[in-house]
Design an enzyme around this catalytic site. Sequence first.
Site, PDB file in Angstrom:
ATOM      1  N   GLN A 255     -41.683-123.823   0.272  1.00  0.00           N
ATOM      2  CA  GLN A 255     -40.415-124.745   0.309  1.00  0.00           C
ATOM      3  C   GLN A 255     -39.227-124.053  -0.356  1.00  0.00           C
ATOM      4  O   GLN A 255     -38.285-124.274  -0.042  1.00  0.00           O
ATOM      5  CB  GLN A 255     -40.800-125.931  -0.064  1.00  0.00           C
ATOM      6  CG  GLN A 255     -41.896-126.407   0.893  1.00  0.00           C
ATOM      7  CD  GLN A 255     -41.524-126.489   2.270  1.00  0.00           C
ATOM      8  OE1 GLN A 255     -40.448-127.129   2.949  1.00  0.00           O
ATOM      9  NE2 GLN A 255     -42.270-125.700   2.922  1.00  0.00           N
ATOM     10  N   HIS A 258     -36.741-122.061   1.606  1.00  0.00           N
ATOM     11  CA  HIS A 258     -36.028-122.671   2.395  1.00  0.00           C
ATOM     12  C   HIS A 258     -34.257-122.681   2.431  1.00  0.00           C
ATOM     13  O   HIS A 258     -33.493-122.603   3.260  1.00  0.00           O
ATOM     14  CB  HIS A 258     -36.277-124.234   2.811  1.00  0.00           C
ATOM     15  CG  HIS A 258     -37.393-124.592   4.076  1.00  0.00           C
ATOM     16  ND1 HIS A 258     -37.004-123.941   5.189  1.00  0.00           N
ATOM     17  CD2 HIS A 258     -38.563-125.042   4.010  1.00  0.00           C
ATOM     18  CE1 HIS A 258     -38.015-124.515   5.944  1.00  0.00           C
ATOM     19  NE2 HIS A 258     -38.966-124.856   5.256  1.00  0.00           N
ATOM     20  N   GLU A 322     -40.938-135.042  -0.558  1.00  0.00           N
ATOM     21  CA  GLU A 322     -40.993-135.084   0.788  1.00  0.00           C
ATOM     22  C   GLU A 322     -42.310-134.459   1.384  1.00  0.00           C
ATOM     23  O   GLU A 322     -42.920-135.195   2.113  1.00  0.00           O
ATOM     24  CB  GLU A 322     -39.926-134.049   1.435  1.00  0.00           C
ATOM     25  CG  GLU A 322     -40.163-133.671   3.069  1.00  0.00           C
ATOM     26  CD  GLU A 322     -39.380-132.314   3.507  1.00  0.00           C
ATOM     27  OE1 GLU A 322     -39.074-131.591   2.592  1.00  0.00           O
ATOM     28  OE2 GLU A 322     -39.176-132.273   4.645  1.00  0.00           O
ATOM     29  N   HIS A 323     -42.975-133.724   0.529  1.00  0.00           N
ATOM     30  CA  HIS A 323     -44.200-133.064   0.934  1.00  0.00           C
ATOM     31  C   HIS A 323     -45.082-133.195  -0.425  1.00  0.00           C
ATOM     32  O   HIS A 323     -44.584-132.893  -1.457  1.00  0.00           O
ATOM     33  CB  HIS A 323     -44.223-131.699   1.201  1.00  0.00           C
ATOM     34  CG  HIS A 323     -43.661-131.512   2.276  1.00  0.00           C
ATOM     35  ND1 HIS A 323     -42.317-130.718   2.431  1.00  0.00           N
ATOM     36  CD2 HIS A 323     -43.775-131.676   3.509  1.00  0.00           C
ATOM     37  CE1 HIS A 323     -41.775-130.449   3.649  1.00  0.00           C
ATOM     38  NE2 HIS A 323     -42.560-131.042   4.171  1.00  0.00           N
ATOM     39  N   ASP A 356     -45.590-127.798   8.735  1.00  0.00           N
ATOM     40  CA  ASP A 356     -44.349-127.482   9.345  1.00  0.00           C
ATOM     41  C   ASP A 356     -44.626-127.077  10.741  1.00  0.00           C
ATOM     42  O   ASP A 356     -43.632-126.995  11.439  1.00  0.00           O
ATOM     43  CB  ASP A 356     -44.029-126.491   8.391  1.00  0.00           C
ATOM     44  CG  ASP A 356     -43.351-126.803   7.178  1.00  0.00           C
ATOM     45  OD1 ASP A 356     -42.998-128.049   6.824  1.00  0.00           O
ATOM     46  OD2 ASP A 356     -42.978-125.743   6.238  1.00  0.00           O
ATOM     47  N   HIS A 415     -29.084-176.631  19.016  1.00  0.00           N
ATOM     48  CA  HIS A 415     -30.492-176.030  19.076  1.00  0.00           C
ATOM     49  C   HIS A 415     -31.503-177.126  19.202  1.00  0.00           C
ATOM     50  O   HIS A 415     -32.446-176.775  20.105  1.00  0.00           O
ATOM     51  CB  HIS A 415     -30.733-175.334  17.714  1.00  0.00           C
ATOM     52  CG  HIS A 415     -29.873-173.976  17.309  1.00  0.00           C
ATOM     53  ND1 HIS A 415     -28.425-174.083  17.225  1.00  0.00           N
ATOM     54  CD2 HIS A 415     -30.304-172.955  17.067  1.00  0.00           C
ATOM     55  CE1 HIS A 415     -28.159-172.758  16.840  1.00  0.00           C
ATOM     56  NE2 HIS A 415     -29.231-172.017  16.865  1.00  0.00           N
TER      57      HIS A 415
HETATM   58  N1  NAD Z   1     -36.436-132.642   5.346  1.00  0.00           N
HETATM   59  C1  NAD Z   1     -36.857-131.938   6.570  1.00  0.00           C
HETATM   60  O1  NAD Z   1     -37.691-132.714   7.208  1.00  0.00           O
HETATM   61  C2  NAD Z   1     -36.396-130.513   6.860  1.00  0.00           C
HETATM   62  C3  NAD Z   1     -36.900-129.877   8.149  1.00  0.00           C
HETATM   63  C4  NAD Z   1     -36.518-128.466   8.188  1.00  0.00           C
HETATM   64  C5  NAD Z   1     -35.557-128.131   7.543  1.00  0.00           C
HETATM   65  N2  NAD Z   1     -34.895-128.815   6.288  1.00  0.00           N
HETATM   66  C6  NAD Z   1     -33.703-128.411   5.659  1.00  0.00           C
HETATM   67  O2  NAD Z   1     -32.716-128.127   6.514  1.00  0.00           O
HETATM   68  C7  NAD Z   1     -31.790-127.223   5.924  1.00  0.00           C
HETATM   69  C8  NAD Z   1     -31.333-126.020   6.764  1.00  0.00           C
HETATM   70  O3  NAD Z   1     -30.250-125.788   6.347  1.00  0.00           O
HETATM   71  P1  NAD Z   1     -29.241-124.440   6.867  1.00  0.00           P
HETATM   72  O4  NAD Z   1     -28.142-124.295   6.102  1.00  0.00           O
HETATM   73  O5  NAD Z   1     -30.414-123.589   6.889  1.00  0.00           O
HETATM   74  O6  NAD Z   1     -28.959-124.848   8.199  1.00  0.00           O
HETATM   75  P2  NAD Z   1     -27.974-126.061   8.847  1.00  0.00           P
HETATM   76  O7  NAD Z   1     -27.943-125.699  10.407  1.00  0.00           O
HETATM   77  O8  NAD Z   1     -28.433-127.189   8.573  1.00  0.00           O
HETATM   78  O9  NAD Z   1     -26.627-125.571   8.306  1.00  0.00           O
HETATM   79  C9  NAD Z   1     -25.879-124.497   8.677  1.00  0.00           C
HETATM   80  C10 NAD Z   1     -24.472-124.928   8.973  1.00  0.00           C
HETATM   81  O10 NAD Z   1     -23.918-125.564   8.091  1.00  0.00           O
HETATM   82  C11 NAD Z   1     -22.423-125.450   7.963  1.00  0.00           C
HETATM   83  N3  NAD Z   1     -21.995-124.990   6.965  1.00  0.00           N
HETATM   84  C12 NAD Z   1     -22.244-123.900   6.046  1.00  0.00           C
HETATM   85  N4  NAD Z   1     -21.506-123.782   4.901  1.00  0.00           N
HETATM   86  C13 NAD Z   1     -20.548-124.754   4.835  1.00  0.00           C
HETATM   87  C14 NAD Z   1     -19.579-124.973   4.138  1.00  0.00           C
HETATM   88  N5  NAD Z   1     -19.311-124.399   2.828  1.00  0.00           N
HETATM   89  N6  NAD Z   1     -18.797-126.024   4.395  1.00  0.00           N
HETATM   90  C15 NAD Z   1     -19.014-126.637   5.587  1.00  0.00           C
HETATM   91  N7  NAD Z   1     -20.141-126.347   6.359  1.00  0.00           N
HETATM   92  C16 NAD Z   1     -20.907-125.438   6.031  1.00  0.00           C
HETATM   93  C17 NAD Z   1     -22.024-124.479   9.138  1.00  0.00           C
HETATM   94  O11 NAD Z   1     -21.432-125.101  10.337  1.00  0.00           O
HETATM   95  C18 NAD Z   1     -23.476-124.031   9.577  1.00  0.00           C
HETATM   96  O12 NAD Z   1     -23.617-123.718  10.904  1.00  0.00           O
HETATM   97  C19 NAD Z   1     -32.540-126.617   4.727  1.00  0.00           C
HETATM   98  O13 NAD Z   1     -32.091-126.826   3.602  1.00  0.00           O
HETATM   99  C20 NAD Z   1     -33.937-126.890   4.820  1.00  0.00           C
HETATM  100  O14 NAD Z   1     -34.718-126.926   3.673  1.00  0.00           O
HETATM  101  C21 NAD Z   1     -35.267-130.350   5.963  1.00  0.00           C
HETATM  102  N1  HSO Z   2     -40.554-127.743   5.787  1.00  0.00           N
HETATM  103  C1  HSO Z   2     -39.526-127.958   6.469  1.00  0.00           C
HETATM  104  C2  HSO Z   2     -39.348-129.204   6.342  1.00  0.00           C
HETATM  105  O1  HSO Z   2     -38.890-129.652   4.891  1.00  0.00           O
HETATM  106  C3  HSO Z   2     -39.767-127.741   8.135  1.00  0.00           C
HETATM  107  C4  HSO Z   2     -39.847-126.247   8.419  1.00  0.00           C
HETATM  108  C5  HSO Z   2     -39.639-125.631   9.484  1.00  0.00           C
HETATM  109  N2  HSO Z   2     -39.993-124.405   9.729  1.00  0.00           N
HETATM  110  C6  HSO Z   2     -40.521-124.199   8.505  1.00  0.00           C
HETATM  111  N3  HSO Z   2     -40.469-125.324   7.827  1.00  0.00           N
HETATM  112 ZN    ZN Z   3     -40.910-125.558   5.563  1.00  0.00          ZN
END
Ligand code: NAD
Ligand code: HSO
Ligand code: ZN
Length: 430
Positions: A255, A258, A322-323, A356, A415
């Site tokens: 995690q 990520h 979350e997990h 996941d 009513h």
């Molecule tokens: N809780 C859940 O169920 C779950 C599941 C899967 C993933 N996640 C989380 O999702 C997240 C994915 O994030 P990511 O960043 O890889 O992808 P993302 O697609 O959420 O974000 C990327 C986008 O953020 C925007 N961005 C980036 N920097 C920016 C800035 N400075 N200002 C404004 N916009 C900006 C851009 O448009 C970019 O396309 C990770 O934090 C991961 O841990 C959570």
């Molecule tokens: N761990 C993420 C949810 O918090 C989900 C994910 C997608 N791929 C890998 N991991």
């Molecule tokens: Zn994951």
Amino acid sequence: MKQYKYPNITDWKSLCERPLQNQENLSEQVKSVFNEVKIKGDKALKLFTEKFDGVFLNDFKVSETEIEEAKKLVSDELKSAIETASENIRKFHISQQEEKKIVETTEGVFCWRESRAIENIGIYIPGGTAPLFSTVLMLGIPANIAGCKNITLCSPPDENGKINPAILFAADLVGIKNIFKVGGSQAIAALSFGTETITKVDKIFGPGNQYVTFAKQLALNYNVAIDIPAGPSEVLVIADESSIPSFVASDLLSQAEHGTDSQVILLSDSETIINEINVEIDRQLKELPRNEIAEIALQNSKSILLNSIDEAIEFSNFYAPEHLILSIENAENFTGKITNAGSVFLGNYSPESAGDYASGTNHTLPTNGFAKNYSGVSLDSFVKKITFQNITKNGIKNIGKTIELMAEAEELIAHKNAVSVRLKYLENEN
Ligand SMILES: NC(=O)c1ccc[n+]([C@@H]2O[C@H](COP(=O)([O-])OP(=O)(O)OC[C@H]3O[C@@H](n4cnc5c(N)ncnc54)[C@H](O)[C@@H]3O)[C@@H](O)[C@H]2O)c1
Ligand SMILES: N[C@H](CO)Cc1c[nH]c[nH+]1
Ligand SMILES: [Zn+2]
């Protein structure tokens, strides 16, 4: 990871804080993205895509040719893995369908609920740090089972203006046709009120970084529902002497990789096991290709020595992860004590990665303590439940007096009359 020993209960609150960016800047920035997209539509999407994703696009819609080309780029082995995962996700989510249950609350008074799909939904697929094609399955499959009619998928383009082929393969597999190369808060804004090319939706699903998560909160102002606040991933592991340090370290790192804003927490009643796990983390971290991200996430992370496993569970409930992984002896015996968690993994052989990708449970889960008041995404997230009632002549006779008395006490005589006219009519009928 920062290490803590036997913290005082008064310190638990600060230990449970998640790494947050400057909220003020973040909220101002996302609000201004919303304003721009509302006023300038696609033009604003183009500007923000260039600014945040580093690519200028004239057309956001993914064409059928692009989908066909992308499908050729996914190996047969990966296609078959995605299909296996899809079958398990489908099995688990189909099992969540509820039979219509008619309840006779009073003789002649029949009440029940029926599910109806939310017709127009938006699905956000993160693509910044990693192309999360598994999320397409987690959202697309229950949406299909529920019967959602129109599904719009948004995901950020890479620097070449493309969406990862596996995302397109998974979208095709679950029958999603409307796919747009738009990411971040600008995608959520577009789904919230529509632009020239992207249609407004009724509910937005999907995880994302802090910008996306905050944008989803703003979407609520436009009569759009959201699934859950599903922000930066997190995991809390409770380990005892029976846990296997290399397994626990791998779960924590899974995690941490990520994003730099992820957080992982290790709780144990054994200092020896905490030390062994930390040694393993250092060893495995060196071998990870994405170790710069995990390394930063580990700086936000904590290992905490507590007095007992019961105290660790109490801490975990307070943190609401979350997990949650219970890497402890007889883990099944502790499930009843868990009050706050998105998804729980029991024993040494239930890695969080299984949830996941492929075991069947949904990986879109509440983060940042929201497991205290939200469930993860499930089939229910894609439907509304409508209540129905059918009251017979006998039923209204049986329940009528109760309604009349309550309406009168609330001084709502119209009513009351809605019942009285019927009761009188029935009296005259006899
Ligand atoms: N809780 C859940 O169920 C779950 C599941 C899967 C993933 N996640 C989380 O999702 C997240 C994915 O994030 P990511 O960043 O890889 O992808 P993302 O697609 O959420 O974000 C990327 C986008 O953020 C925007 N961005 C980036 N920097 C920016 C800035 N400075 N200002 C404004 N916009 C900006 C851009 O448009 C970019 O396309 C990770 O934090 C991961 O841990 C959570
Ligand atoms: N761990 C993420 C949810 O918090 C989900 C994910 C997608 N791929 C890998 N991991
Ligand atoms: Zn994951």
